[in-house]
Design a protein around this motif. Structure first.
Motif, mmCIF file in Angstrom:
data_model
loop_
_atom_site.group_PDB
_atom_site.id
_atom_site.type_symbol
_atom_site.label_atom_id
_atom_site.label_comp_id
_atom_site.label_asym_id
_atom_site.label_seq_id
_atom_site.Cartn_x
_atom_site.Cartn_y
_atom_site.Cartn_z
ATOM 1 N N VAL A 4 0.855 -1.191 0.000
ATOM 2 C CA VAL A 4 0.000 0.000 0.000
ATOM 3 C C VAL A 4 0.887 1.235 0.000
ATOM 4 O O VAL A 4 0.703 2.152 -0.802
ATOM 5 C CB VAL A 4 -0.946 0.015 1.222
ATOM 6 N N TRP A 5 1.871 1.250 0.890
ATOM 7 C CA TRP A 5 2.745 2.415 0.989
ATOM 8 C C TRP A 5 3.586 2.583 -0.275
ATOM 9 O O TRP A 5 3.764 3.694 -0.776
ATOM 10 C CB TRP A 5 3.636 2.316 2.224
ATOM 11 N N ASP A 6 4.091 1.474 -0.805
ATOM 12 C CA ASP A 6 4.915 1.543 -2.014
ATOM 13 C C ASP A 6 4.148 2.101 -3.207
ATOM 14 O O ASP A 6 4.739 2.695 -4.108
ATOM 15 C CB ASP A 6 5.465 0.161 -2.370
ATOM 16 N N ILE A 21 -1.518 3.595 8.324
ATOM 17 C CA ILE A 21 -0.819 2.303 8.286
ATOM 18 C C ILE A 21 -0.216 2.017 9.660
ATOM 19 O O ILE A 21 -0.269 0.885 10.150
ATOM 20 C CB ILE A 21 0.253 2.279 7.175
ATOM 21 N N GLY A 22 0.322 3.055 10.305
ATOM 22 C CA GLY A 22 0.834 2.895 11.661
ATOM 23 C C GLY A 22 -0.254 2.452 12.619
ATOM 24 O O GLY A 22 -0.039 1.553 13.447
ATOM 25 N N ARG A 23 -1.440 3.018 12.487
ATOM 26 C CA ARG A 23 -2.569 2.606 13.341
ATOM 27 C C ARG A 23 -2.943 1.148 13.101
ATOM 28 O O ARG A 23 -3.263 0.422 14.035
ATOM 29 C CB ARG A 23 -3.786 3.502 13.101
ATOM 30 N N PHE A 24 -2.892 0.731 11.853
ATOM 31 C CA PHE A 24 -3.174 -0.668 11.551
ATOM 32 C C PHE A 24 -2.168 -1.577 12.255
ATOM 33 O O PHE A 24 -2.552 -2.530 12.938
ATOM 34 C CB PHE A 24 -3.138 -0.917 10.037
ATOM 35 N N TYR A 25 -0.881 -1.268 12.092
ATOM 36 C CA TYR A 25 0.146 -2.104 12.720
ATOM 37 C C TYR A 25 0.039 -2.079 14.243
ATOM 38 O O TYR A 25 0.244 -3.101 14.891
ATOM 39 C CB TYR A 25 1.548 -1.687 12.272
ATOM 40 N N ARG A 30 1.966 -4.991 16.092
ATOM 41 C CA ARG A 30 3.286 -4.964 15.446
ATOM 42 C C ARG A 30 3.847 -3.560 15.671
ATOM 43 O O ARG A 30 3.854 -2.709 14.791
ATOM 44 C CB ARG A 30 3.159 -5.325 13.971
ATOM 45 N N TYR A 31 4.283 -3.361 16.909
ATOM 46 C CA TYR A 31 4.633 -2.025 17.382
ATOM 47 C C TYR A 31 5.847 -1.423 16.677
ATOM 48 O O TYR A 31 5.877 -0.219 16.419
ATOM 49 C CB TYR A 31 4.827 -2.044 18.895
ATOM 50 N N SER A 32 6.827 -2.231 16.352
ATOM 51 C CA SER A 32 8.007 -1.703 15.639
ATOM 52 C C SER A 32 7.619 -1.213 14.252
ATOM 53 O O SER A 32 8.085 -0.160 13.796
ATOM 54 C CB SER A 32 9.104 -2.763 15.542
ATOM 55 N N ASP A 33 6.761 -1.972 13.576
ATOM 56 C CA ASP A 33 6.282 -1.539 12.256
ATOM 57 C C ASP A 33 5.449 -0.268 12.386
ATOM 58 O O ASP A 33 5.567 0.645 11.560
ATOM 59 C CB ASP A 33 5.459 -2.645 11.598
ATOM 60 N N ALA A 34 4.611 -0.210 13.410
ATOM 61 C CA ALA A 34 3.805 0.992 13.637
ATOM 62 C C ALA A 34 4.709 2.207 13.827
ATOM 63 O O ALA A 34 4.466 3.267 13.235
ATOM 64 C CB ALA A 34 2.901 0.805 14.850
ATOM 65 N N ASN A 54 0.708 8.020 20.132
ATOM 66 C CA ASN A 54 0.726 6.645 19.637
ATOM 67 C C ASN A 54 2.136 6.062 19.643
ATOM 68 O O ASN A 54 2.326 4.869 19.926
ATOM 69 C CB ASN A 54 0.122 6.587 18.244
ATOM 70 N N MET A 55 3.123 6.889 19.349
ATOM 71 C CA MET A 55 4.512 6.425 19.406
ATOM 72 C C MET A 55 4.886 6.061 20.845
ATOM 73 O O MET A 55 5.586 5.071 21.083
ATOM 74 C CB MET A 55 5.452 7.494 18.836
#
Length: 100
Positions: A4-6, A21-25, A30-34, A54-55
């Motif tokens: 999606v991001w690409d 996308i961060g909210r999804f992760y 998947r906190y590192s991905d977020a 959120n971070m």
């Protein structure tokens, strides 16, 4: 999600796809991905107290309490009335103090 991001082209600066996308992760723990996408959001759309909050949550669940504290403080600097950030700041501060 990386696809999606690409395939996303930032034509409208009011749409913060990286944040979403961060909210999804975050939602799938998947906190590192977020965190990676929240960073992109901050770099591309700008700083926002909710992104910093959120971070802070991501760092908390990754057991990086000092970093969590830092981001909750940033969130509060941007929005002094952010009750969630204030609550988390208090919680994390107490947890850090109880370890020392």
């Amino acid at each position: 999600m990386p696809r999606v991001w690409d395939n996303y082209f930032m034509l409208d600066g009011s749409k913060d796809i990286a944040f979403e996308i961060g909210r999804f992760y975050y939602g799938v723990q998947r906190y590192s991905d977020a965190l990676a996408y929240y960073e992109i959001s901050t770099e591309t759309v700008g700083q926002h107290h909710v992104t910093f909050h959120n971070m802070g949550l991501c760092h908390y669940y990754l057991r990086n309490k000092d970093n969590a504290l830092f981001y909750f403080e940033l969130s509060l600097e941007m929005n002094k009335s952010c009750e969630k950030a204030l609550m988390w700041l208090d919680k994390v501060s107490k947890e850090i103090a109880s370890v020392d």
